[in-house]
Design an enzyme around this catalytic site. Structure first.
Site, PDB file in Angstrom:
ATOM      1  N   LYS A 251      -5.870  46.363 -21.090  1.00  0.00           N
ATOM      2  CA  LYS A 251      -4.785  45.471 -21.492  1.00  0.00           C
ATOM      3  C   LYS A 251      -5.276  44.045 -21.299  1.00  0.00           C
ATOM      4  O   LYS A 251      -5.803  43.701 -20.242  1.00  0.00           O
ATOM      5  CB  LYS A 251      -3.530  45.715 -20.637  1.00  0.00           C
ATOM      6  CG  LYS A 251      -2.908  47.090 -20.782  1.00  0.00           C
ATOM      7  CD  LYS A 251      -2.357  47.346 -22.164  1.00  0.00           C
ATOM      8  CE  LYS A 251      -1.164  46.461 -22.459  1.00  0.00           C
ATOM      9  NZ  LYS A 251      -0.701  46.612 -23.851  1.00  0.00           N
ATOM     10  N   SER A 252      -5.089  43.198 -22.301  1.00  0.00           N
ATOM     11  CA  SER A 252      -5.626  41.838 -22.225  1.00  0.00           C
ATOM     12  C   SER A 252      -5.024  41.057 -21.057  1.00  0.00           C
ATOM     13  O   SER A 252      -5.722  40.257 -20.422  1.00  0.00           O
ATOM     14  CB  SER A 252      -5.414  41.094 -23.542  1.00  0.00           C
ATOM     15  OG  SER A 252      -4.039  40.912 -23.796  1.00  0.00           O
ATOM     16  N   SER A 253      -3.763  41.299 -20.745  1.00  0.00           N
ATOM     17  CA  SER A 253      -3.139  40.577 -19.629  1.00  0.00           C
ATOM     18  C   SER A 253      -3.820  40.905 -18.306  1.00  0.00           C
ATOM     19  O   SER A 253      -3.958  40.034 -17.441  1.00  0.00           O
ATOM     20  CB  SER A 253      -1.652  40.914 -19.541  1.00  0.00           C
ATOM     21  OG  SER A 253      -0.979  40.447 -20.688  1.00  0.00           O
TER      22      SER A 253
ATOM     23  N   ASP B  70     -13.220  62.392 -27.048  1.00  0.00           N
ATOM     24  CA  ASP B  70     -13.585  63.284 -28.153  1.00  0.00           C
ATOM     25  C   ASP B  70     -12.399  64.057 -28.708  1.00  0.00           C
ATOM     26  O   ASP B  70     -11.467  64.390 -27.968  1.00  0.00           O
ATOM     27  CB  ASP B  70     -14.633  64.299 -27.682  1.00  0.00           C
ATOM     28  CG  ASP B  70     -16.026  63.726 -27.648  1.00  0.00           C
ATOM     29  OD1 ASP B  70     -16.474  63.212 -28.680  1.00  0.00           O
ATOM     30  OD2 ASP B  70     -16.670  63.808 -26.579  1.00  0.00           O
TER      31      ASP B  70
ATOM     32  N   THR C  96      -9.941  59.622 -17.011  1.00  0.00           N
ATOM     33  CA  THR C  96     -10.434  58.924 -15.825  1.00  0.00           C
ATOM     34  C   THR C  96     -10.730  57.477 -16.180  1.00  0.00           C
ATOM     35  O   THR C  96     -11.358  57.186 -17.195  1.00  0.00           O
ATOM     36  CB  THR C  96     -11.690  59.616 -15.262  1.00  0.00           C
ATOM     37  OG1 THR C  96     -11.314  60.918 -14.777  1.00  0.00           O
ATOM     38  CG2 THR C  96     -12.308  58.832 -14.122  1.00  0.00           C
ATOM     39  N   LEU C  97     -10.270  56.575 -15.330  1.00  0.00           N
ATOM     40  CA  LEU C  97     -10.470  55.136 -15.509  1.00  0.00           C
ATOM     41  C   LEU C  97     -11.557  54.667 -14.554  1.00  0.00           C
ATOM     42  O   LEU C  97     -11.610  55.102 -13.402  1.00  0.00           O
ATOM     43  CB  LEU C  97      -9.168  54.386 -15.209  1.00  0.00           C
ATOM     44  CG  LEU C  97      -7.930  54.850 -15.975  1.00  0.00           C
ATOM     45  CD1 LEU C  97      -6.680  54.178 -15.410  1.00  0.00           C
ATOM     46  CD2 LEU C  97      -8.086  54.560 -17.451  1.00  0.00           C
ATOM     47  N   GLU C  98     -12.403  53.786 -15.014  1.00  0.00           N
ATOM     48  CA  GLU C  98     -13.460  53.189 -14.191  1.00  0.00           C
ATOM     49  C   GLU C  98     -13.027  51.760 -13.899  1.00  0.00           C
ATOM     50  O   GLU C  98     -13.268  50.856 -14.689  1.00  0.00           O
ATOM     51  CB  GLU C  98     -14.785  53.235 -14.943  1.00  0.00           C
ATOM     52  CG  GLU C  98     -15.193  54.651 -15.313  1.00  0.00           C
ATOM     53  CD  GLU C  98     -15.906  54.723 -16.649  1.00  0.00           C
ATOM     54  OE1 GLU C  98     -15.897  53.739 -17.402  1.00  0.00           O
ATOM     55  OE2 GLU C  98     -16.471  55.783 -16.933  1.00  0.00           O
TER      56      GLU C  98
ATOM     57  N   GLN D 289      -4.704  51.014 -23.080  1.00  0.00           N
ATOM     58  CA  GLN D 289      -4.110  51.469 -24.332  1.00  0.00           C
ATOM     59  C   GLN D 289      -5.083  52.391 -25.036  1.00  0.00           C
ATOM     60  O   GLN D 289      -6.293  52.206 -24.948  1.00  0.00           O
ATOM     61  CB  GLN D 289      -3.730  50.290 -25.208  1.00  0.00           C
ATOM     62  CG  GLN D 289      -4.851  49.318 -25.472  1.00  0.00           C
ATOM     63  CD  GLN D 289      -4.343  47.986 -25.993  1.00  0.00           C
ATOM     64  OE1 GLN D 289      -3.293  47.911 -26.603  1.00  0.00           O
ATOM     65  NE2 GLN D 289      -5.104  46.936 -25.757  1.00  0.00           N
TER      66      GLN D 289
ATOM     67  N   GLN E 150      -9.083  67.995 -16.888  1.00  0.00           N
ATOM     68  CA  GLN E 150      -9.125  67.265 -15.621  1.00  0.00           C
ATOM     69  C   GLN E 150      -7.761  66.682 -15.270  1.00  0.00           C
ATOM     70  O   GLN E 150      -7.000  66.264 -16.123  1.00  0.00           O
ATOM     71  CB  GLN E 150     -10.187  66.172 -15.651  1.00  0.00           C
ATOM     72  CG  GLN E 150      -9.910  65.031 -16.600  1.00  0.00           C
ATOM     73  CD  GLN E 150     -11.076  64.054 -16.677  1.00  0.00           C
ATOM     74  OE1 GLN E 150     -12.154  64.265 -16.127  1.00  0.00           O
ATOM     75  NE2 GLN E 150     -10.859  62.953 -17.373  1.00  0.00           N
TER      76      GLN E 150
END
Length: 192
Positions: A101-103, A119, A127-129, A148, A174
């Protein structure tokens, strides 16, 4: 081709693309906002002398859960794994890309290092890094918008969707932030 809000809603309504839980208010002009879950995977840097993608290193990270009304504080220069609150399920002819998100980016938060592509055929929590590039700690609130998903229509259905086993499916299904499983398909070409 990038899918518009109209087509995103159509795919969500028909169940071809599934986000669980789904909130129609999260649909944007060409994406769907996703929210942060309560689990984080922290790196225990004292357990190993180095990170080796060829080797299984089960004690490299540990799972931490925060209360729903409590933030996780990400310190400057810190890197942790998080996850989307939404479970994402894609059909065999739609791929997705996670963007920040740009904010939040303007505050110094990176939501993924390199692994933003999802995929066709994938099903699970993304999973977020998470990295804090700012000079002050950032509070990460469970349930807040963190990224997003943009969706792309493939020219034809893939022959082997993610999860079919043909190309690997290490992260299919996961739940929560999932540590690297690079050792399961590590490949190195000998370069002379």
């Amino acid at each position: 081709m990038l899918i518009s809000d109209r087509d995103i809603r159509r795919h969500l309504d028909s169940g071809r693309v599934r986000l669980e839980p789904s909130d129609p208010a999260m649909v944007q002009p060409a994406s769907v906002d996703v929210r942060l879950d309560r689990w984080f995977r922290l790196f225990d840097n004292h357990k190993y002398a180095h990170i080796d993608p060829e080797q299984e290193q089960p004690e490299l990270t540990r799972l931490v859960e925060v209360a729903p009304d409590e933030p996780f504080v990400l310190h400057p220069g810190e890197f942790v794994l998080g996850a989307t609150y939404e479970k994402v399920t894609l059909p065999d002819d739609i791929a997705a890309r996670l963007e920040g998100k740009s904010s939040l980016g303007r505050l110094g938060l990176l939501t993924h290092s390199t692994a933003g592509f999802i995929d066709p055929g994938f099903s699970g929590h993304v999973t977020l890094e998470l990295s804090n590039m700012a000079t002050l700690p950032i509070k990460l609130w469970p349930g807040s918008k963190v990224g997003q998903l943009c969706f792309f229509q493939l020219s034809s259905p893939t022959e082997h969707p993610y999860g079919s086993g043909a190309y690997g499916n290490r992260y299919q299904g996961q739940r929560g932030p999932t540590a690297s499983r690079s050792h399961l398909n590590f490949h190195r070409t000998v370069i002379e």
